[in-house]
Design a protein around this motif. Structure first.
Motif, mmCIF file in Angstrom:
data_model
loop_
_atom_site.group_PDB
_atom_site.id
_atom_site.type_symbol
_atom_site.label_atom_id
_atom_site.label_comp_id
_atom_site.label_asym_id
_atom_site.label_seq_id
_atom_site.Cartn_x
_atom_site.Cartn_y
_atom_site.Cartn_z
ATOM 1 N N ALA A 185 -8.471 0.635 -11.118
ATOM 2 C CA ALA A 185 -8.059 0.022 -9.846
ATOM 3 C C ALA A 185 -6.722 0.609 -9.380
ATOM 4 C CB ALA A 185 -7.956 -1.493 -9.999
ATOM 5 N N ARG A 242 1.450 6.613 -8.369
ATOM 6 C CA ARG A 242 2.158 6.918 -7.112
ATOM 7 C C ARG A 242 3.197 8.013 -7.329
ATOM 8 N NH1 ARG A 242 3.360 0.772 -4.972
ATOM 9 N NH2 ARG A 242 1.472 0.529 -3.688
ATOM 10 N N ALA A 263 -14.325 1.666 -4.804
ATOM 11 C CA ALA A 263 -14.030 2.432 -3.593
ATOM 12 C C ALA A 263 -15.265 3.205 -3.195
ATOM 13 C CB ALA A 263 -12.888 3.409 -3.864
ATOM 14 N N TYR A 301 -7.368 4.247 -8.240
ATOM 15 C CA TYR A 301 -8.113 4.312 -6.976
ATOM 16 C C TYR A 301 -7.188 3.972 -5.805
ATOM 17 C CZ TYR A 301 -12.806 4.674 -9.156
ATOM 18 O OH TYR A 301 -13.928 5.078 -9.836
ATOM 19 N N GLN A 302 -6.363 2.949 -6.008
ATOM 20 C CA GLN A 302 -5.446 2.566 -4.931
ATOM 21 C C GLN A 302 -4.492 3.708 -4.605
ATOM 22 O OE1 GLN A 302 -3.421 -1.234 -5.136
ATOM 23 N NE2 GLN A 302 -1.820 -0.550 -3.714
ATOM 24 N N TRP A 319 -6.220 6.508 -2.676
ATOM 25 C CA TRP A 319 -6.422 6.209 -1.249
ATOM 26 C C TRP A 319 -5.095 6.260 -0.492
ATOM 27 C CZ3 TRP A 319 -4.529 2.362 1.962
ATOM 28 C CH2 TRP A 319 -5.090 2.345 3.256
ATOM 29 N N GLU A 320 -4.039 5.745 -1.114
ATOM 30 C CA GLU A 320 -2.733 5.746 -0.442
ATOM 31 C C GLU A 320 -2.283 7.160 -0.066
ATOM 32 O OE1 GLU A 320 -0.763 1.775 -2.614
ATOM 33 O OE2 GLU A 320 -0.111 3.790 -3.188
ATOM 34 N N LEU A 332 -0.032 1.665 -11.409
ATOM 35 C CA LEU A 332 0.080 2.030 -10.002
ATOM 36 C C LEU A 332 1.366 2.807 -9.734
ATOM 37 C CD1 LEU A 332 -0.911 1.912 -7.081
ATOM 38 C CD2 LEU A 332 0.042 -0.409 -6.909
ATOM 39 N N ARG A 336 -9.904 -3.604 -5.255
ATOM 40 C CA ARG A 336 -9.692 -3.572 -6.712
ATOM 41 C C ARG A 336 -10.220 -2.259 -7.301
ATOM 42 N NH1 ARG A 336 -10.758 -8.654 -5.243
ATOM 43 N NH2 ARG A 336 -12.956 -8.540 -5.753
ATOM 44 N N ARG A 350 -10.516 1.949 2.181
ATOM 45 C CA ARG A 350 -9.529 1.402 1.248
ATOM 46 C C ARG A 350 -10.233 0.691 0.086
ATOM 47 N NH1 ARG A 350 -4.763 -2.273 3.715
ATOM 48 N NH2 ARG A 350 -6.164 -4.014 3.308
ATOM 49 N N TRP A 400 0.835 -1.203 0.000
ATOM 50 C CA TRP A 400 0.000 0.000 0.000
ATOM 51 C C TRP A 400 0.870 1.254 0.000
ATOM 52 C CZ3 TRP A 400 -4.862 -0.607 -1.361
ATOM 53 C CH2 TRP A 400 -5.430 -1.878 -1.203
#
Ligand SMILES: [Fe+2]
Length: 506
Positions: A253, A202, A276, A256-257, A260-261, A198, A273, A270, A95
C-alpha cells in the motif's frame, strides 16, 4: 557580485532572521517565496488521450502547509501567449503534495506547453501532446524504456532520448529500486536499508526525480506508465514478498501510493490502500491501441520457490509439475477478460501490448529449465494470452517488454512448433540496471531459435516509428552507463510489416 544580488541576499538574510511573521511586509514574503525552488523534482505529463492529458508535479519543502493551491497553465506556445486552459489543484500533504491536473476538451494531435505556480514559485515548462482523433492514421514516434537502477549508472540514455523528441514514452517498470545504499557504486541510494515505508518510498522517488536527465525526458513528451516489481520489492507476487514478511500488504500500500504520487496518472488511478488499477488502454487514432498490462498485482505466486522463500527460482520442468498446472495466471482472471474485450473491440491497425517481462519462451536446457518470475514461469497463462490474440483476430499484435535487462527481439508463435509467428516481441534493455553475462546468454540461444536478437550488455532504450504499413525499431545503446556524458549509437534496426508477424532485420 552585482549590487542587486548583494541587496537581495541581505534582504533574504534579514527576512530569514525575522522568521517571516505575519507582520513581514508583503514584498519580503514574496521575495522569500520566489527564492525557494518548490519544484526540485521537475514536472511531467502523461496518460494522453485525444482530448486530455495529465500534468504532474510535486511540491517539496519542510514548511509546506497541509493544503497548497497550485495553479497550472496549458498553452499552445512556449511563451504562454496563447493559454488554452488553466486551473487550480490542491496539493495535499496526505498525498505527498503531488499534483495531477487533467485539462479536458483539448484539441487532438496537438502539442501543448504547461507549467505550474505555487507559493510564488514557478516550475519549469514542459511540452506534451494529445493523441490523434479516432480514425486518424498519422504516424507515431515512441520509445520504450525500463529499469533505471540509480546505483547501476547515470541516466545519459534519457538525455539522448529527449534529443530525439519522441511523441510518447512508454515506461515498462522499475522506475525506482527499493534497495538500500551499497557503498562504492557509481551512485549510491540515499537512506538506510530497503524502502518499506511511505516516507522511504517517497524519498527514493525524490532522489531519482532530482536527476536532470530524467527531468529532461519528462519535460519533452507525455508518458504511458506501468510498473514491475521494484516499485515495491524484488520478485513480489500479488500479496507476497520474497521474504514472506507477514505485513506485506502494508508495504505494498505504501509503495503503490508513492508510485501514484510520482507518476503522471489521473486522480481516477489513485490507489485505495493496497489496490491500484494500472491496466488501461490508450488509443492513438486508428493507428494503434496500447494495451497496458499489470503482471504483478494479480499473479499467482511463483511456482516452486526456494525453501522457506517466496519469489523466483530457476527450475527444471521435471522437478516442478506445478509450473504446468492449468489455471495458473500472471494477469488475473479479470484483467485477462478485459484484455480479450479490448482486443475484440478495436479496429486499430496495430495492437501494442505494453507489459513488464519477456513473453517469448526461454529455456536454459534442452529438457526445459525456466526462470519462474517471468512468463516462462506461467506457460499456461502465456498460451491463453496467445490464444486470445489469435481468436480475437487482433490486428498486428506486437508485445513490448522490459524487466530482464537485455535487448531481445523474438517471434512469438502460438505454439512452439508453429511455422509462422503470431506476434512480434520487442523486449527493451534497461536504462542502467545490470544484465547477465553475454556468454551465458549465448550458450542458451541455440535452444531458443525464435529469439532473433539477444544482447545482455547493452544499456539504453528502443525507439520506434510506427505507420499503417510498418513498425521500425532502433535499438539505442549508450557507450557506458557509468558515464554521465555517454554517447549513443544504434546497435541494430528491425522492422515489422503490417500483415506479417515476425521481425525483419533492417
Ligand atoms: Fe529491473
Amino acid at each position: 557580485m552585482s549590487p542587486t544580488s548583494f541587496d537581495r541576499r541581505r534582504l533574504l538574510q534579514w527576512a530569514a532572521a525575522t522568521a517571516f511573521g505575519t507582520g513581514a511586509p508583503l514584498f519580503v514574503r514574496a521575495a522569500r517565496a520566489a527564492d525557494i525552488d518548490r519544484f526540485p523534482l521537475g514536472i511531467a505529463s502523461g496518460s494522453p488521450r485525444a482530448d486530455s492529458v495529465v500534468l504532474w508535479t510535486r511540491l517539496i519543502g519542510a514548511d509546506l502547509p497541509a493544503r497548497v493551491p497550485v495553479q497550472w497553465e496549458l498553452a499552445r506556445d512556449e511563451a504562454f501567449t496563447q493559454v488554452v486552459a488553466r486551473g487550480t489543484e490542491t496539493a495535499e500533504a496526505a498525498w505527498g503534495h503531488s499534483v495531477h491536473a487533467q485539462p479536458r476538451e483539448l484539441a487532438p494531435s496537438r502539442s501543448y506547453f504547461y507549467r505550474f505556480t505555487a507559493l510564488g514559485a514557478r516550475s519549469a515548462t514542459g511540452r506534451t501532446r494529445t493523441a490523434p482523433p479516432a480514425g486518424a492514421s498519422e504516424s507515431l514516434a515512441f520509445a520504450i524504456a525500463s529499469c533505471q537502477r540509480w546505483d547501476h549508472g547515470h541516466f545519459a540514455a534519457w538525455r539522448h532520448l529527449a534529443d530525439e523528441s519522441p511523441d510518447l514514452v512508454v515506461f515498462l517498470g522499475d522506475y525506482i529500486y527499493e534497495y538500500g545504499p551499497v557503498a562504492g557504486r557509481v551512485r549510491v541510494h540515499e537512506g538506510s536499508g530497503d524502502a518499506t515505508t511511505l516516507a522511504q518510498y517517497r524519498a527514493r522517488y525524490a532522489q531519482y526525480k532530482g536527476d536532470a536527465d530524467l527531468q529532461r525526458i519528462h519535460a519533452v513528451a507525455p508518458w504511458i506508465v506501468t510498473w514491475d516489481d521494484h516499485e515495491v520489492a524484488n520478485d513480489y507476487a500479488n500479496d507476497q514478498g520474497q521474504d514472506l514478511a507477514p505485513n506485506f500488504l502494508e508495504r505494498r500500500a505504501a509503495a503503490y501510493q508513492a508510485w501514484w504520487e510520482h507518476m503522471p496518472l489521473p486522480l481516477s488511478a489513485r490507489p485505495v490502500r493496497a489496490n491500484a488499477q494500472v491496466f488501461d488502454r490508450y488509443d492513438w487514432g486508428a493507428l494503434a491501441r496500447f494495451h497496458v498490462l499489470d503482471d504483478r498485482q494479480y499473479r499467482d505466486h511463483q511456482a516452486c520457490p526456494k525453501p522457506g522463500r517466496g519469489g523466483s527460482s530457476t527450475i527444471d520442468l521435471a522437478a516442478c509439475p506445478e509450473l504446468m498446472k492449468p489455471g495458473r495466471t500472471l494477469l488475473g482472471a479479470a484483467q485477462e477478460r478485459w484484455l480479450g474485450e479490448g482486443l475484440a473491440q478495436t479496429d486499430a491497425r496495430w495492437n501494442l501490448l505494453a507489459q513488464q517481462t519477456l513473453m517469448a519462451p526461454f529455456t536454459w536446457t534442452k529438457e526445459g529449465r525456466f526462470w519462474t518470475d517471468g512468463w516462462a514461469g506461467y506457460p499456461v497463462a502465456r498460451e491463453r494470452l496467445l490464444d486470445t490474440l489469435a481468436e480475437r483476430r487482433a490486428a498486428n499484435p506486437v508485445v513490448l517488454s522490459g524487466d530482464v535487462h537485455c535487448n531481445y527481439i523474438a517471434d512469438l508463435k502460438r505454439r512452439p512448433g508453429d511455422a509462422a509467428p503470431l506476434a512480434t516481441e520487442f523486449c527493451g534493455t534497461s536504462i542502467t540496471s545490470h544484465g547477465m553475462a553475454q556468454d551465458r546468454l549465448d550458450a542458451a540461444l541455440p535452444l531458443n531459435p525464435h529469439i532473433r536478437y539477444a544482447r545482455s550488455e547493452e544499456r539504453g532504450y528502443m525507439s520506434f516509428r510506427l505507420d499503417p504499413q510498418r513498425l521500425e525499431a532502433a535499438l539505442r545503446v549508450v557507450s557506458d552507463a557509468n558515464d554521465p556524458n555517454a554517447s549513443i549509437r544504434t546497435a541494430a534496426r528491425y522492422g515489422v510489416e503490417a500483415g506479417r508477424a515476425g521481425a525483419q532485420v533492417g
